[in-house]
Motif scaffolding. Structure first.
Motif, PDB file in Angstrom:
ATOM      1  N   LEU A  10       0.817  -1.205   0.000  1.00  0.00           N
ATOM      2  CA  LEU A  10       0.000   0.000   0.000  1.00  0.00           C
ATOM      3  C   LEU A  10       0.854   1.260   0.000  1.00  0.00           C
ATOM      4  O   LEU A  10       1.950   1.285   0.577  1.00  0.00           O
ATOM      5  CB  LEU A  10      -0.904   0.024   1.236  1.00  0.00           C
ATOM      6  N   PRO A  11       0.329   2.331  -0.614  1.00  0.00           N
ATOM      7  CA  PRO A  11       0.979   3.639  -0.447  1.00  0.00           C
ATOM      8  C   PRO A  11       0.994   4.011   1.039  1.00  0.00           C
ATOM      9  O   PRO A  11       0.034   3.744   1.769  1.00  0.00           O
ATOM     10  CB  PRO A  11       0.088   4.593  -1.249  1.00  0.00           C
ATOM     11  N   TRP A  12       2.062   4.686   1.437  1.00  0.00           N
ATOM     12  CA  TRP A  12       2.305   4.935   2.868  1.00  0.00           C
ATOM     13  C   TRP A  12       2.829   6.356   3.005  1.00  0.00           C
ATOM     14  O   TRP A  12       3.841   6.716   2.382  1.00  0.00           O
ATOM     15  CB  TRP A  12       3.327   3.926   3.353  1.00  0.00           C
ATOM     16  N   ILE A  13       2.134   7.197   3.754  1.00  0.00           N
ATOM     17  CA  ILE A  13       2.526   8.596   3.944  1.00  0.00           C
ATOM     18  C   ILE A  13       2.726   8.845   5.431  1.00  0.00           C
ATOM     19  O   ILE A  13       1.890   8.461   6.259  1.00  0.00           O
ATOM     20  CB  ILE A  13       1.451   9.563   3.396  1.00  0.00           C
ATOM     21  N   LEU A  14       3.846   9.489   5.755  1.00  0.00           N
ATOM     22  CA  LEU A  14       4.137   9.836   7.146  1.00  0.00           C
ATOM     23  C   LEU A  14       4.484  11.313   7.231  1.00  0.00           C
ATOM     24  O   LEU A  14       5.126  11.868   6.335  1.00  0.00           O
ATOM     25  CB  LEU A  14       5.318   9.036   7.702  1.00  0.00           C
ATOM     26  N   LYS A  15       4.060  11.942   8.312  1.00  0.00           N
ATOM     27  CA  LYS A  15       4.488  13.314   8.613  1.00  0.00           C
ATOM     28  C   LYS A  15       5.326  13.263   9.882  1.00  0.00           C
ATOM     29  O   LYS A  15       4.891  12.729  10.904  1.00  0.00           O
ATOM     30  CB  LYS A  15       3.288  14.238   8.800  1.00  0.00           C
ATOM     31  N   LEU A  16       6.523  13.825   9.787  1.00  0.00           N
ATOM     32  CA  LEU A  16       7.488  13.773  10.879  1.00  0.00           C
ATOM     33  C   LEU A  16       7.860  15.186  11.299  1.00  0.00           C
ATOM     34  O   LEU A  16       7.752  16.126  10.504  1.00  0.00           O
ATOM     35  CB  LEU A  16       8.756  13.040  10.431  1.00  0.00           C
ATOM     36  N   ASP A  17       8.324  15.333  12.516  1.00  0.00           N
ATOM     37  CA  ASP A  17       8.876  16.632  12.887  1.00  0.00           C
ATOM     38  C   ASP A  17      10.312  16.732  12.377  1.00  0.00           C
ATOM     39  O   ASP A  17      10.824  15.801  11.725  1.00  0.00           O
ATOM     40  CB  ASP A  17       8.767  16.865  14.403  1.00  0.00           C
ATOM     41  N   SER A  18      10.978  17.839  12.648  1.00  0.00           N
ATOM     42  CA  SER A  18      12.304  18.064  12.074  1.00  0.00           C
ATOM     43  C   SER A  18      13.359  17.123  12.652  1.00  0.00           C
ATOM     44  O   SER A  18      14.475  17.068  12.128  1.00  0.00           O
ATOM     45  CB  SER A  18      12.736  19.519  12.317  1.00  0.00           C
ATOM     46  N   ASN A  19      13.010  16.368  13.693  1.00  0.00           N
ATOM     47  CA  ASN A  19      13.937  15.387  14.271  1.00  0.00           C
ATOM     48  C   ASN A  19      13.576  13.961  13.892  1.00  0.00           C
ATOM     49  O   ASN A  19      14.154  13.010  14.429  1.00  0.00           O
ATOM     50  CB  ASN A  19      13.958  15.524  15.801  1.00  0.00           C
ATOM     51  N   GLY A  20      12.606  13.825  12.971  1.00  0.00           N
ATOM     52  CA  GLY A  20      12.240  12.495  12.500  1.00  0.00           C
ATOM     53  C   GLY A  20      11.228  11.766  13.344  1.00  0.00           C
ATOM     54  O   GLY A  20      10.934  10.595  13.081  1.00  0.00           O
ATOM     55  N   ASN A  21      10.671  12.423  14.363  1.00  0.00           N
ATOM     56  CA  ASN A  21       9.634  11.787  15.175  1.00  0.00           C
ATOM     57  C   ASN A  21       8.302  11.825  14.442  1.00  0.00           C
ATOM     58  O   ASN A  21       7.958  12.821  13.797  1.00  0.00           O
ATOM     59  CB  ASN A  21       9.509  12.501  16.521  1.00  0.00           C
ATOM     60  N   ILE A  22       7.534  10.758  14.544  1.00  0.00           N
ATOM     61  CA  ILE A  22       6.291  10.631  13.785  1.00  0.00           C
ATOM     62  C   ILE A  22       5.189  11.494  14.388  1.00  0.00           C
ATOM     63  O   ILE A  22       4.885  11.392  15.582  1.00  0.00           O
ATOM     64  CB  ILE A  22       5.834   9.160  13.721  1.00  0.00           C
ATOM     65  N   LYS A  23       4.593  12.340  13.543  1.00  0.00           N
ATOM     66  CA  LYS A  23       3.388  13.078  13.938  1.00  0.00           C
ATOM     67  C   LYS A  23       2.146  12.270  13.569  1.00  0.00           C
ATOM     68  O   LYS A  23       1.198  12.193  14.329  1.00  0.00           O
ATOM     69  CB  LYS A  23       3.363  14.447  13.264  1.00  0.00           C
TER      70      LYS A  23
END
Length: 957
Positions: free
Chosen positions: A256-269
């Motif tokens: 499946l397509p997979w989208i992630l939003k992270l903060d500037s330190n790579g932590n998952i939002k």
């Protein structure tokens, strides 16, 4: 702007970028006889080819792969294209980078590599013009020797603008690792996204400008495959990555397509997958982001088709929720490899199609921001489910090497009993940089069109209808002539709906025209009778079929209806003595002796008012300044005419307005329908319309902040205005107050017998066309944005020679950024443009959101001025800005900050104001101690008075 889908001959589009002028740059490869050559093409906004060039290596190999995989546009308009070639270089395949001018001419072309296979998958351009190339290498780095050769490492090169290597580094472990995407963050960091087998998952590295690792993380779903293929960095430093993940559902593996939003330190939002299955985890998922944080995803799926891949495009909001999703396919194997956004936020999708019947073809689509292509026979809505994923995040510790190859070998020990052990060896592996010598061949490509639609056709349809309207007189029959002429398309059929014109009696509300061939015209006549006098919009809803495409639009013509007689009201008999109150209504009297009233002022109200003067007239009513018997100066609003529809509108205005009591809304003192309908309201000496423009940006921002305060209150009561404009924003002692709630509408109302009118220059897109949605409280936010734009630039965002052109531009054009018209407006440009988003979902979703942005801007400036005033010991100026800050934070509900500045104001206030400020500060403190988070109307009113008195002592106000 036209929307289209076109093919450009055999080949595959792998990358796309949009130039500042709207031209589209597409790159990939063309195929012929098992040989691939990289191509770059420049298209205009309509998809026509400006130039199409192939970069031919001239290799005589039986098979050769020279392919471009990514393209970016430098600040000077040069085109940077990267890929790999097996025709030039040090051996195997090498990274291939070319710098082209805006016409596709080679400025330089170079290869970078070693003895084994090296690939470039992505490119980014740093702020200083450096070129960042990301891919994978088998020539350098750390790894193992396997049956097929060395394992691969992520490879990143930083080149100067001439292609010289500043640094190049390898990142990896003992297994295959690859970089598929790269982006440069606002602070200059380099974000590299890809896949790692060494650490088993999707891999993200954050490098500083020298290539040193700041952090590195792997994102993985336990025991499943995951990888990243695209990355975008938002202005605030947040990172959005797109990839694929394998998930199990009902014992079935789904890719499946997979989208992630992270903060500037790579932590998952947040992290989400979208159920549109693919068969191959390596199939690309391309993303791009918009200034508001929304995300466009382009990939492919066969989940919603009959077993063949379809191009699949999704638009997500900033939280990953689907705004819309659509598939595009002509019936065969069609895939998207890249996506880009144009300056007006159209969506460009690039990939390939097998649907033309001539093998694999380059395919590009231009989509509107809402994804809809009217009349498209290969466009379908998809209904993918959105699923939260549970990827884990782990820090990784890869080795970072440069200029060496490190690998393990097995060695034998012992003379008799031989033992095998693994031993690490390191050897130098110099990077070889070579000039390549591809020749440029121009191809003459004529695109094959699968779809073409130009929204300007709506303008043509509007222009195809003309009206001959005589002078209209209230109550008198007139004949209007409507002419339909087709001068823009092969076939045109029109149906007109006139039912929205409530100010007219019509013999019919529907007119049908026969099919018109190009050059033909037909006229029809219609008898109409105006019901009452005034200024109105004659509205014609048009349904059209132009060359088989069904469209709906509307044409609006302003008309004036003259009064049948000079006197608006019949003069009833009145007694000679003053009126005596009766159980039901008072009996009116003629004007008292010596009192002169305007000729058009109703004599039935003469007993209530003196010193009457006409101060305004609109399409619905006249407004007078008058003095009540108690000496208070008020404004009196009288309808222009009396009939059933006017009565309904008048009652609606009374009903809504009576609910609104706020310092930023004109106060309604009295209203009645007897002896005649009238409104008595607060008198204000001026309006925004009369102010010279442009205003100082800070002043304009404070005015808009306070208008928003009034709107916020009205919206909390379920009432929207729908006709905000400078003439409806009155000024009393400098305080803006919203007036004329005659077009307001209770938001919970579900039935309406009339279509609301509006002022076209300030109308929102949804007020001009329902394709943008149903008007709601966000329509007020749009209109406030138009006012803000006008206050800081001195002009309207959408202008034209006639109202039809204005309405068309509102629906299709983007406004000139305010900062280009007034450099001082740059600081509030993003606020204004967010108000003016055509998609209501992309505007501020509440007036409170808009106020927060304004308060942030104003707070910075007021605090700076307060500090400066304190520094130079200017007490009146310090008091002025402390009062502004106190009042602003009270309105925002931030009592802690409000108390802070009320305390400052106590120190700088003078005379009798000191006690008032002390009392106000104590009341704010009391509310804080009670845990309250709002000021209350009484406290706000008191603060308004104090702030106004303080401003009177400040000479610059």
């Amino acid at each position: 702007m036209p929307y289209w889908a076109k093919t450009y001959g055999p080949g595959v589009a792998k990358a796309v970028a949009v130039d500042k002028n709207g031209d589209i740059i597409v790159a990939g490869y063309v195929e012929k006889d098992d040989k691939d050559d990289g191509f770059v093409a420049r298209l205009d906004r309509d998809g026509n080819v400006k130039w199409f060039k192939v970069y031919d290596t001239g290799s005589k190999k039986e098979y050769k792969w020279d392919r471009f995989k990514d393209v970016k546009i430098a600040s000077n308009g040069d085109i940077i294209v990267v890929g790999d070639t097996d025709s030039f270089g040090a051996g195997g395949e090498d990274v291939w980078v070319l710098r082209l001018d805006s016409n596709g001419k080679v400025k330089w072309q170079k290869t970078y590599g070693g003895p084994d296979h090296d690939y470039a998958n992505a490119v980014a351009i740093a702020e200083n013009g450096d070129i960042i190339v990301a891919g994978e290498t088998r020539s350098f780095g750390v790894g193992e020797i396997k049956r097929w050769g060395f394992t691969s490492n992520v490879w990143v090169l930083r080149l100067d603008s001439q292609g010289n290597v500043k640094w190049q580094k390898m990142y990896g472990g003992s297994d295959d690792d690859e970089a598929n995407a790269v982006a440069v963050a606002p602070n200059g960091d380099i974000i590299v996204a890809g896949h790692t087998s060494s650490f088993d998952g999707a891999w993200l590295l954050c490098l500083d400008k020298h290539g040193n690792v700041k952090w590195q993380k792997v994102y993985k779903v336990p025991q499943e495959w995951a990888g990243f293929y695209s990355v975008s960095v938002l202005p605030n430093g947040d990172i959005v990555v797109g990839g694929r993940v394998t998930l199990e559902e009902e014992n079935e593996k789904l890719v499946l397509p997979w989208i992630l939003k992270l903060d500037s330190n790579g932590n998952i939002k947040w992290q989400k997958s979208y159920k549109g299955d693919s068969e191959d985890p390596s199939d690309k998922v391309s993303i791009t982001t918009l200034p508001d944080g929304s995300i466009v995803v382009a990939t492919w799926t066969w989940e919603f088709s009959a077993g063949v891949p379809n191009v699949w495009v999704l638009r997500l909001d900033k939280n990953g929720n689907v705004k819309w999703q659509k598939t595009f396919s002509k019936g065969d194997d069609d895939k998207a490899n890249a996506v880009a956004i144009t300056p007006n936020e159209d969506i460009i999708v690039a990939g390939r199609t097998y649907s033309t019947g001539t093998g694999e073809n380059i395919w590009l689509l231009r989509l509107p921001p809402d994804g809809n292509l009217p009349g498209c026979d290969f466009c379908n809505d998809s209904n993918a489910q959105v699923m939260d994923t549970n990827a884990e995040v782990h820090n990784t510790h890869c080795e970072v090497l440069s200029g060496v190859r490190k690998y393990q070998v097995e060695v034998e020990e012992g003379l008799i009993f031989k033992k095998k052990r693994k031993e690490w060896r390191t050897e130098k592996a110099p990077l070889v940089v070579m000039n390549s010598k591809a020749t440029v061949k121009s191809l003459k490509i004529t695109p094959e069109v699968q779809y073409y639609f130009n929204p300007e056709i709506k303008q043509n349809i509007q222009n195809s209808i003309s009206f001959n309207i005589p002078q209209l007189v209230e109550g008198a029959d007139s004949i209007i002539k409507l002419t339909a002429k087709n001068d823009f398309t092969n076939s045109l059929k029109l149906s007109l709906d006139l039912s929205s014109n409530d100010f007219l009696d019509l013999e019919t509300t529907n007119l049908e025209f026969p099919e018109l061939k190009k050059g033909q015209k037909v006229s029809k006549s219609l008898v109409i009778t105006p019901k009452y006098a005034g200024s109105f919009d004659f509205r014609v809803k048009i349904k059209a079929i132009a060359d088989g495409i069904e469209l709906e639009t509307e044409k609006v013509i302003p008309v004036e209806v003259a009064e049948r007689t000079a006197q608006a009201y019949a003069m009833p008999q009145t007694p000679a003595t003053p009126p005596t109150p009766q159980p039901v209504t008072p009996t009116p009297t003629p004007s008292p002796a010596g009192v002169q009233l305007p000729a058009d002022f109703p004599p039935q109200l003469a007993y209530k008012y003196a010193d009457v003067e006409l101060i305004g007239k609109g399409g619905f009513a006249r407004v007078y300044k008058a003095k009540r018997k108690d000496g208070k100066v008020v404004a009196v609003k009288i309808p222009l005419s009396l009939d059933e529809n006017t009565g309904k509108a008048f009652l609606r205005e009374i009903t809504n307005w009576l609910h609104l009591k706020h310092p930023n809304i004109v106060r309604l003192y009295d209203a009645n329908i007897l002896p005649i309908p009238f409104l008595e309201m607060e008198y204000c000496e001026s309006s925004l319309e009369k102010l010279p423009k442009p205003l100082p940006v800070e002043v304009a921002s404070y005015i808009v902040f306070n208008i928003a305060e009034g709107l916020k209150y009205a919206h909390s009561k379920g009432i929207i205005h729908r006709d905000l404009k400078p003439s409806n924003i009155l000024l009393k002692n400098g305080t803006p107050k919203i007036s004329d709630w005659g077009l307001s509408k209770v938001m919970t109302e579900t039935h309406s017998t009339t279509l609301a009118s509006f002022t076209p220059f300030y109308a929102s897109p949804e007020q001009t066309s329902r394709r943008f949605g149903k008007p709601d409280h966000r329509s007020d936010i749009w209109q406030l944005g138009v006012i803000f734009y006008q206050l800081v630039t001195g002009r309207l965002p959408f202008e034209g020679d006639d109202l039809i052109e204005v309405v068309s531009r509102i629906a299709t054009d983007e406004p000139i950024p305010p900062g280009e018209l007034n450099p001082e407006a740059k600081d509030v440009e993003h606020i204004i443009l967010t108000c003016l988003r055509k998609d209501m979902e992309e505007r501020y979703q509440s007036v409170a959101e808009l106020q927060f942005e304004l308060a942030t801007y104003l707070g910075v400036r007021y605090k700076r001025e307060l500090k400066r005033s304190i520094t130079v010991n200017d007490a009146p100026r310090a008091a002025f800005y402390a009062g502004k800050l106190m009042l602003m934070f009270l309105k925002m509900g931030d009592l802690k900050e409000a108390y802070k500045y009320a305390s400052d104001l106590k120190f700088y206030a003078r005379g009798e104001l000191t006690k008032d400020v002390e009392s106000l500060a104590e009341q704010i403190k009391l509310r804080l101690e009670e845990g309250l988070s709002f000021a209350g109307e009484e406290l706000l009113a008191k603060a308004e008075v104090i702030a106004h008195k303080v401003s009177l002592g400040f000479g610059e106000v």
